[in-house]
Design a protein around this motif. Sequence first.
Motif, PDB file in Angstrom:
ATOM      1  N   LEU A 286     -12.040  19.185  12.304  1.00 30.29           N
ATOM      2  CA  LEU A 286     -10.960  20.160  12.157  1.00 30.29           C
ATOM      3  C   LEU A 286     -10.503  20.690  13.515  1.00 30.29           C
ATOM      4  N   LYS A 287     -11.433  20.883  14.437  1.00 29.29           N
ATOM      5  CA  LYS A 287     -11.067  21.316  15.789  1.00 29.29           C
ATOM      6  C   LYS A 287     -10.242  20.234  16.491  1.00 29.29           C
ATOM      7  N   GLN A 288     -10.634  18.974  16.305  1.00 28.17           N
ATOM      8  CA  GLN A 288      -9.857  17.876  16.902  1.00 28.17           C
ATOM      9  C   GLN A 288      -8.443  17.848  16.333  1.00 28.17           C
ATOM     10  N   LYS A 289      -8.326  18.054  15.032  1.00 35.34           N
ATOM     11  CA  LYS A 289      -7.002  18.064  14.399  1.00 35.34           C
ATOM     12  C   LYS A 289      -6.177  19.237  14.923  1.00 35.34           C
ATOM     13  N   GLN A 290      -6.821  20.381  15.102  1.00 38.79           N
ATOM     14  CA  GLN A 290      -6.133  21.538  15.640  1.00 38.79           C
ATOM     15  C   GLN A 290      -5.647  21.263  17.070  1.00 38.79           C
ATOM     16  N   LEU A 291      -6.489  20.630  17.873  1.00 38.72           N
ATOM     17  CA  LEU A 291      -6.097  20.289  19.243  1.00 38.72           C
ATOM     18  C   LEU A 291      -4.946  19.282  19.256  1.00 38.72           C
ATOM     19  N   GLU A 292      -4.988  18.299  18.363  1.00 37.56           N
ATOM     20  CA  GLU A 292      -3.897  17.324  18.263  1.00 37.56           C
ATOM     21  C   GLU A 292      -2.600  18.027  17.904  1.00 37.56           C
ATOM     22  N   TYR A 293      -2.688  18.941  16.946  1.00 35.62           N
ATOM     23  CA  TYR A 293      -1.505  19.693  16.531  1.00 35.62           C
ATOM     24  C   TYR A 293      -0.943  20.503  17.703  1.00 35.62           C
ATOM     25  N   GLN A 294      -1.831  21.192  18.413  1.00 31.88           N
ATOM     26  CA  GLN A 294      -1.399  21.990  19.562  1.00 31.88           C
ATOM     27  C   GLN A 294      -0.817  21.104  20.659  1.00 31.88           C
ATOM     28  N   LYS A 295      -1.422  19.959  20.880  1.00 30.67           N
ATOM     29  CA  LYS A 295      -0.914  19.019  21.887  1.00 30.67           C
ATOM     30  C   LYS A 295       0.495  18.556  21.513  1.00 30.67           C
ATOM     31  N   ASN A 296       0.688  18.211  20.236  1.00 30.27           N
ATOM     32  CA  ASN A 296       2.009  17.768  19.782  1.00 30.27           C
ATOM     33  C   ASN A 296       3.026  18.892  19.877  1.00 30.27           C
ATOM     34  N   THR A 297       2.604  20.109  19.530  1.00 32.52           N
ATOM     35  CA  THR A 297       3.491  21.263  19.616  1.00 32.52           C
ATOM     36  C   THR A 297       3.901  21.508  21.065  1.00 32.52           C
ATOM     37  N   LEU A 298       2.927  21.424  21.977  1.00 33.81           N
ATOM     38  CA  LEU A 298       3.239  21.607  23.401  1.00 33.81           C
ATOM     39  C   LEU A 298       4.172  20.511  23.911  1.00 33.81           C
ATOM     40  N   ALA A 299       3.960  19.288  23.465  1.00 32.90           N
ATOM     41  CA  ALA A 299       4.835  18.189  23.887  1.00 32.90           C
ATOM     42  C   ALA A 299       6.258  18.436  23.406  1.00 32.90           C
ATOM     43  N   GLU A 300       6.399  18.908  22.162  1.00 32.97           N
ATOM     44  CA  GLU A 300       7.729  19.219  21.633  1.00 32.97           C
ATOM     45  C   GLU A 300       8.369  20.364  22.424  1.00 32.97           C
ATOM     46  N   GLN A 301       7.578  21.384  22.730  1.00 32.04           N
ATOM     47  CA  GLN A 301       8.102  22.509  23.503  1.00 32.04           C
ATOM     48  C   GLN A 301       8.499  22.069  24.907  1.00 32.04           C
ATOM     49  N   GLN A 302       7.714  21.171  25.485  1.00 34.82           N
ATOM     50  CA  GLN A 302       8.027  20.656  26.818  1.00 34.82           C
ATOM     51  C   GLN A 302       9.357  19.897  26.798  1.00 34.82           C
ATOM     52  N   LEU A 303       9.569  19.084  25.763  1.00 32.23           N
ATOM     53  CA  LEU A 303      10.845  18.370  25.638  1.00 32.23           C
ATOM     54  C   LEU A 303      12.001  19.352  25.487  1.00 32.23           C
TER      55      LEU A 303
END
Length: 188
Positions: A128-145
């Motif tokens: 679940l922590k890995q999934k949370q980190l993946e979600y946060q990583k994807n969210t940050l990538a979207e925000q960066q774009l």
Amino acid sequence: MDQAKAKVLLVDDRPENLITLEAALIDSKYELVFANSGEEALRYILQNEFAVILLDVQMPGLNGFETAKLIKGRKTSAHIPIIFITALSKANEHIKEGYLNGAVDYIFKPFNRTILKSKVDVFVHIYLKQKQLEYQKNTLAEQQLELKYQYNNLEKLIQDKTKELILSNNELQVTQERFQKIFSSALT
């Protein structure tokens, strides 16, 4: 973030063993999925994502070691932790074979329910922590774009406004020169 429950795959050819595992692991934090053979487990793994697999060693058809080897041989499932559950002897050669085929742990029957649940809980927590980190990583990538898009728009706006200011400044300079000429000719 997706609130779907983590899935735990229980693989044993004996229904009574699956019932015992279910009784030990019933929990609202994860969903239990049952497979009666190695082949059935492999089909589930093709269709689902699992936090951890509890795998019986002795099964007809594909035994636990063979099933684990196939699971670990696929890129999409190689990361799934496998806990072997066995009534086989605690001989080093069986344990070694399990670890060589991808086990992260071994539990011997009869097992302690508290220990089994604690081990599964740890792997579910990590998952679940890995999934949370993946979600946060994807969210940050979207925000960066989005920030890059806004930055580019801002740069274009600054360039456009700078051109407007240069044109206005040039017009003002021409007007000022005309005014100077008119003022100078009026004085003479």
